[in-house]
Scaffold this motif. Sequence first.
Motif, PDB file in Angstrom:
ATOM      1  N   GLY A 109       9.484 -30.747  21.175  1.00 58.02           N
ATOM      2  CA  GLY A 109       9.949 -30.389  19.830  1.00 58.02           C
ATOM      3  C   GLY A 109       9.402 -29.043  19.380  1.00 58.02           C
ATOM      4  O   GLY A 109      10.133 -28.220  18.823  1.00 58.02           O
ATOM      5  N   GLU A 110       8.124 -28.806  19.630  1.00 55.11           N
ATOM      6  CA  GLU A 110       7.525 -27.517  19.270  1.00 55.11           C
ATOM      7  C   GLU A 110       8.145 -26.382  20.073  1.00 55.11           C
ATOM      8  O   GLU A 110       8.409 -25.297  19.536  1.00 55.11           O
ATOM      9  CB  GLU A 110       6.012 -27.564  19.494  1.00 55.11           C
ATOM     10  N   LEU A 111       8.397 -26.640  21.347  1.00 54.19           N
ATOM     11  CA  LEU A 111       8.994 -25.606  22.200  1.00 54.19           C
ATOM     12  C   LEU A 111      10.442 -25.316  21.825  1.00 54.19           C
ATOM     13  O   LEU A 111      10.895 -24.177  21.936  1.00 54.19           O
ATOM     14  CB  LEU A 111       8.878 -26.008  23.672  1.00 54.19           C
ATOM     15  N   THR A 112      11.164 -26.323  21.360  1.00 50.72           N
ATOM     16  CA  THR A 112      12.536 -26.058  20.936  1.00 50.72           C
ATOM     17  C   THR A 112      12.557 -25.245  19.647  1.00 50.72           C
ATOM     18  O   THR A 112      13.477 -24.448  19.440  1.00 50.72           O
ATOM     19  CB  THR A 112      13.366 -27.348  20.777  1.00 50.72           C
ATOM     20  N   GLU A 113      11.540 -25.418  18.803  1.00 51.59           N
ATOM     21  CA  GLU A 113      11.426 -24.557  17.618  1.00 51.59           C
ATOM     22  C   GLU A 113      11.158 -23.111  18.040  1.00 51.59           C
ATOM     23  O   GLU A 113      11.744 -22.173  17.487  1.00 51.59           O
ATOM     24  CB  GLU A 113      10.308 -25.056  16.701  1.00 51.59           C
ATOM     25  N   LEU A 114      10.294 -22.929  19.023  1.00 52.44           N
ATOM     26  CA  LEU A 114      10.025 -21.602  19.577  1.00 52.44           C
ATOM     27  C   LEU A 114      11.305 -21.016  20.177  1.00 52.44           C
ATOM     28  O   LEU A 114      11.621 -19.837  19.973  1.00 52.44           O
ATOM     29  CB  LEU A 114       8.921 -21.704  20.637  1.00 52.44           C
ATOM     30  N   ALA A 115      12.058 -21.853  20.886  1.00 55.76           N
ATOM     31  CA  ALA A 115      13.319 -21.410  21.493  1.00 55.76           C
ATOM     32  C   ALA A 115      14.337 -21.011  20.432  1.00 55.76           C
ATOM     33  O   ALA A 115      15.060 -20.016  20.598  1.00 55.76           O
ATOM     34  CB  ALA A 115      13.891 -22.516  22.388  1.00 55.76           C
ATOM     35  N   ALA A 116      14.396 -21.764  19.346  1.00 53.42           N
ATOM     36  CA  ALA A 116      15.336 -21.438  18.262  1.00 53.42           C
ATOM     37  C   ALA A 116      14.985 -20.094  17.633  1.00 53.42           C
ATOM     38  O   ALA A 116      15.879 -19.292  17.323  1.00 53.42           O
ATOM     39  CB  ALA A 116      15.350 -22.543  17.216  1.00 53.42           C
ATOM     40  N   ARG A 117      13.688 -19.847  17.462  1.00 53.34           N
ATOM     41  CA  ARG A 117      13.272 -18.544  16.914  1.00 53.34           C
ATOM     42  C   ARG A 117      13.627 -17.414  17.881  1.00 53.34           C
ATOM     43  O   ARG A 117      14.072 -16.343  17.466  1.00 53.34           O
ATOM     44  CB  ARG A 117      11.773 -18.539  16.600  1.00 53.34           C
ATOM     45  N   TYR A 118      13.446 -17.657  19.170  1.00 53.77           N
ATOM     46  CA  TYR A 118      13.792 -16.652  20.171  1.00 53.77           C
ATOM     47  C   TYR A 118      15.309 -16.410  20.185  1.00 53.77           C
ATOM     48  O   TYR A 118      15.765 -15.275  20.266  1.00 53.77           O
ATOM     49  CB  TYR A 118      13.297 -17.075  21.558  1.00 53.77           C
ATOM     50  N   GLN A 119      16.088 -17.480  20.065  1.00 49.39           N
ATOM     51  CA  GLN A 119      17.545 -17.343  19.992  1.00 49.39           C
ATOM     52  C   GLN A 119      17.938 -16.490  18.790  1.00 49.39           C
ATOM     53  O   GLN A 119      18.817 -15.632  18.883  1.00 49.39           O
ATOM     54  CB  GLN A 119      18.205 -18.718  19.910  1.00 49.39           C
ATOM     55  N   ALA A 120      17.276 -16.706  17.658  1.00 46.60           N
ATOM     56  CA  ALA A 120      17.562 -15.912  16.458  1.00 46.60           C
ATOM     57  C   ALA A 120      17.218 -14.438  16.692  1.00 46.60           C
ATOM     58  O   ALA A 120      17.955 -13.550  16.242  1.00 46.60           O
ATOM     59  CB  ALA A 120      16.781 -16.465  15.263  1.00 46.60           C
ATOM     60  N   GLU A 121      16.115 -14.177  17.392  1.00 45.21           N
ATOM     61  CA  GLU A 121      15.761 -12.791  17.735  1.00 45.21           C
ATOM     62  C   GLU A 121      16.850 -12.149  18.585  1.00 45.21           C
ATOM     63  O   GLU A 121      17.235 -10.996  18.350  1.00 45.21           O
ATOM     64  CB  GLU A 121      14.443 -12.745  18.517  1.00 45.21           C
TER      65      GLU A 121
END
Length: 156
Positions: A109-121
């Motif tokens: 779950g924490e890593l998918t939040e990190l992934a979502a932020r990276y996707q937004a970048e």
Amino acid sequence: MAADGFELNAFLPYRLNRAAEFVALRFAAQYKARYQLTRPEWRTLAALGSTGRPMTATEVGAHSAMHKTKVSRAVAALEKRRWLTRRQHEDDRRVEHLELTKTGIRAYGELTELAARYQAELNALIGPAEMQALAVGLEALERAIVRIEKPDNARG
């Protein structure tokens, strides 16, 4: 143009590989810094987390396009962290079912939040119209892959 008429920078496999490496390595730097995960460990965790069900190592390998030795090493590392458990198949002792533990689910779950932020970048870097065009192109390529891998499905 190259002397032989072949333009490497226009060759789709070369371009896709360069783009994929750039995108993957930037994200890998983030999860490695935060969680000390290798790429195979991230991909194994992502495969298990995204399906939400137990999988075999063979299924993880197929899902993430990884060789069985990389999956095996990643499974051992994630098990050592107590992020996944292995359970032998009832009828075939050679097969193990892999499943995320509560700690593994939390890490996913924490890593998918990190992934979502990276996707937004990436969305901000590339732009909405270009991201849409890229998505359309990738979907066309993925449909072609399915047709090649499963020719019976293409007849319809």
